[in-house]
Structure formats: C-alpha cells, structure tokens
Design an enzyme around this catalytic site. Structure first.
Site, PDB file in Angstrom:
ATOM      1  N   SER A  21      12.132   0.860   6.675  1.00 31.13           N
ATOM      2  CA  SER A  21      11.628  -0.435   6.232  1.00 31.13           C
ATOM      3  C   SER A  21      12.791  -1.396   6.203  1.00 31.13           C
ATOM      4  CB  SER A  21      10.990  -0.280   4.839  1.00 31.13           C
ATOM      5  OG  SER A  21      10.042  -1.275   4.588  1.00 31.13           O
ATOM      6  N   ARG A  22      12.587  -2.602   6.738  1.00 27.68           N
ATOM      7  CA  ARG A  22      13.709  -3.519   6.906  1.00 27.68           C
ATOM      8  C   ARG A  22      14.253  -4.012   5.576  1.00 27.68           C
ATOM      9  NH1 ARG A  22      10.180  -7.451  10.285  1.00 27.68           N
ATOM     10  NH2 ARG A  22       9.083  -7.040   8.336  1.00 27.68           N
TER      11      ARG A  22
ATOM     12  N   ILE B  90       0.832  -1.216   0.000  1.00 26.74           N
ATOM     13  CA  ILE B  90       0.000   0.000   0.000  1.00 26.74           C
ATOM     14  C   ILE B  90       0.859   1.255   0.000  1.00 26.74           C
ATOM     15  CG2 ILE B  90      -0.349   0.292   2.510  1.00 26.74           C
ATOM     16  CD1 ILE B  90      -2.945   0.687  -0.330  1.00 26.74           C
TER      17      ILE B  90
ATOM     18  N   ASP C 242     -10.047  -7.688   6.884  1.00 23.96           N
ATOM     19  CA  ASP C 242      -9.088  -6.653   6.458  1.00 23.96           C
ATOM     20  C   ASP C 242      -9.693  -5.828   5.322  1.00 23.96           C
ATOM     21  OD1 ASP C 242      -6.226  -5.443   6.293  1.00 23.96           O
ATOM     22  OD2 ASP C 242      -6.723  -6.075   4.264  1.00 23.96           O
TER      23      ASP C 242
ATOM     24  N   LYS D  95      -5.360   1.766   7.864  1.00 28.15           N
ATOM     25  CA  LYS D  95      -6.471   1.024   8.440  1.00 28.15           C
ATOM     26  C   LYS D  95      -6.097  -0.440   8.523  1.00 28.15           C
ATOM     27  CE  LYS D  95      -8.095  -1.572   5.953  1.00 28.15           C
ATOM     28  NZ  LYS D  95      -7.714  -2.744   5.082  1.00 28.15           N
TER      29      LYS D  95
END
Ligand code: NAP
Length: 308
Positions: free
Chosen positions: A36-37, A14, A168, A90
């Site tokens: 971010s890994r 997303i 979800d 969300k």
C-alpha cells in the site's frame, strides 16, 4: 498444512475494517505482508506497491486485492502470473470483459481466483434462497439507500468512470438477488441520475425480470440521510419475505426469523481457504453484468453537482 501466507494490496477502509480482523479469525491463512502506497500495518512486512512486493521475493502464497476496481485487473494478472492465488474485492472489475483473461490466467497457473461478493455471506441469504426454492416469488422490491458521505468519505474513485457511484453499494443487493432467486434475471429498463460534475450515478431506478416475467424493481440512492436502508422485499405464494439490513435480518410476514451477527468476511476467508485447498476458483459475474446492462440500457439525467 502450513497456513496460506496472504498479502493485502490497498490498505484502505475495507481492508482495515473487515479483512484484517477476518484473516486473524480464520484458520489456515495468515497476514504476511501489505502492499500500500500510503499505509502500513505494524509488525507486518510492508511494500509500497504490488510490483515491489513481488520483486522482493517475500514468501507469499496469495493476495487480497482491496484497491479500487479501476486498478485491480492489472494487479490480478500480475499476481496470477507470479503464481499467487487472488482474492478480488467486489465488484470483481471495472468491466465485465476484463474477467475472462483473469479466469484463463488462473487456469493456466493452476491458482485460485475468487471474486468475492461479501453480502452473499450475510446470515439471511442462504435461508432466503431455501425459502424461495419452495415458494414461488411474485414480485421483488429492492431499496438500497445510503449516505455516501458517511460510508465512503472522500473516496474520489467511486465517482470516476468504472467506480460505479451508487452501484458500488447497490451491486451488493444484486449479488444477493442473483443468489436467492431460483432463475436468472435480466435488466429491462433503468434510469440513472448523474451529478453534473461526476462520471458515475448518484441515484438510479432499475427494472428487472426473469423469463417468467417476475417483476423486480430496485430503487437506489447515495444521498440518503437519517436511517439507512438496505432491504429486499419478496412477495411469494407463501407470504412476504424481507431481507433487511443488508441481509443481516430475515422476516417472514414481518415476523423475525433471523437476526444474525455480521460475519461476512469470516465467511469469505473460510471459502477462500477451501477453494485453495480444492484447487478451485469461484467467479460469478452475474451482478456485475446486471450493473453493466443498467448502464447500457439506462436513460440518463443530469442532477446537481456532488461534492463531499
Ligand atoms: P479505500 O478506502 O479508498 O481503499 C482502497 C485503497 O487502495 C486506498 O487506501 C489506497 O491505498 C489504494 N489505492 C487507491 N487508489 C489506488 C490506485 N490508483 N492504485 C493503487 N492503489 C490504490 O476504498 P475501500 O472502501 O476500502 O474500497 C476498496 C474496495 O472494497 C472497493 O472495490 C469497494 O467496493 C470494496 N468494498 C468497500 C466497502 C466499504 O464499506 N468501504 C465494503 C465492501 C467492499 P494506498 O494509497 O495506501 O495505496
């Protein structure tokens, strides 16, 4: 005023599909860093984790948490305590109760906390709300049926506890429902189907009502192949209103009223900038509470194991 310097946390589907393009289109905010890994954005400062970003002293004003819901509460608390504004993807959390301490932390730090509901920014939603303020609803049917293998390929977190499974996507329908109806709604019954090897449901039927007994039925499926269905039908005393394609389209008695361009995330970022400028927060837990209630009250059955 100089633009709000934003960091995206969790550069996954997303964040890439929607957040980065929407930030680029929005005045008053710019992408300054990514935490971010396993992913980075060319030309943008990169850190593996939010902790590392905050410890670095990189000048940012806000974070957009695009990680799975199970890890977002700790990240939001850390960011608010570091004096950053926070945008939550969300659903706003893995539980309902984890939000109150975040709201308190935002108040204490004087920062903005925005629990986003992207579907509320779909073009049919505000016109439908206006229509239903004038025409009493008689019944509502929600059909939210999509193919998890197409839309969430390989996402294991969605099947873990707190990942919500079919809720979800379906929480998006509930975010629209709770925005367009004139009165609050509550869950009266539910049936949840859990794959035998998973901790989240793959299908569900949920019955809801309002204080006047408005019947609302939601049919949710995560294994629909072929045409995908994200529709809400409302029978009213002024005819039948249909929000189709997740709220992109609006029909009245099957006649098209709106066929809008998808611009939900541009709406989200405009609202985030506005909230920060006003020193306000926006946290509505109603859709998450409905999902929690469906889990509380729902009968359960075990169905075939699910594998991608
Ligand atoms: P995703 O593709 O799995 O991306 C989430 C990213 O968060 C991952 O790429 C990962 O990046 C990071 N992450 C995963 N597990 C983590 C952990 N345990 N700790 C820290 N970081 C972790 O998921 P997504 O589809 O973007 O969804 C993210 C959120 O957006 C969900 O709440 C979802 O409901 C919401 N959303 C998704 C869509 C959609 O169509 N996909 C639409 C609207 C909203 P690194 O491995 O690089 O750290």
């Amino acid at each position: 005023m100089s633009p709000i310097r934003l960091a995206i946390v969790g550069l996954g589907k997303i964040a890439r599909d929607q957040h980065i393009p929407a930030i680029a289109q929005t005045e008053g905010i710019s992408l300054a860093a990514v935490a971010s890994r396993n992913a980075a954005q060319p030309g943008i400062a990169h850190y593996a984790t939010l902790d590392a970003l905050l410890a670095s002293g990189e000048p940012i004003d806000a974070v957009a948490l695009c990680t799975p819901p199970q890890v977002r509460r700790a990240q939001a608390q850390m960011a608010l305590e570091a004096g950053k504004h926070v945008l939550l993807e969300k659903p706003p959390g893995a539980t309902v109760s984890e939000l109150a301490p975040l709201v308190a932390a935002a108040q204490a730090s004087g920062k903005t906390l925005f629990a986003t509901w992207h579907s509320r920014f779909a073009p049919a939603v505000e016109p439908a709300r206006a229509f239903l303020a004038e025409h009493a609803p008689r019944s509502v049917t929600i059909e939210w049926k999509e193919d998890v293998r197409v839309w969430h390929p390989g996402q294991e977190w969605i099947w873990e506890a707190g990942g919500l499974g079919v809720f979800d996507p379906a929480i998006n329908a509930l975010s629209i429902l709770t925005r367009i109806l004139p009165r609050p709604v509550f869950v009266t019954g539910a049936h949840l189907a859990f794959p035998a090897n998973r901790d989240a449901p793959v299908a569900a039927e949920v019955d809801l009502a309002d204080a006047d007994g408005l019947p609302i039925r939601a049919e949710l499926d995560f294994l629909q192949t072929g045409p995908q269905t994200w529709d809400i039908h409302v029978e009213t005393d002024g005819g039948r209103l249909t929000l189709a394609s997740g709220g992109a389209k609006l029909f009245h008695d099957d006649a098209p009223l709106i066929d809008g361009n998808e611009a939900e995330y541009a709406g989200i970022y405009r609202h985030f900038v506005h909230l920060i400028q006003q020193g306000a927060s926006d946290v509505d837990l109603a859709p998450l509470a409905l999902v929690a209630d469906a889990f509380l009250i729902g009968r359960r059955s075990l169905v075939e194991p699910f594998e991608y």
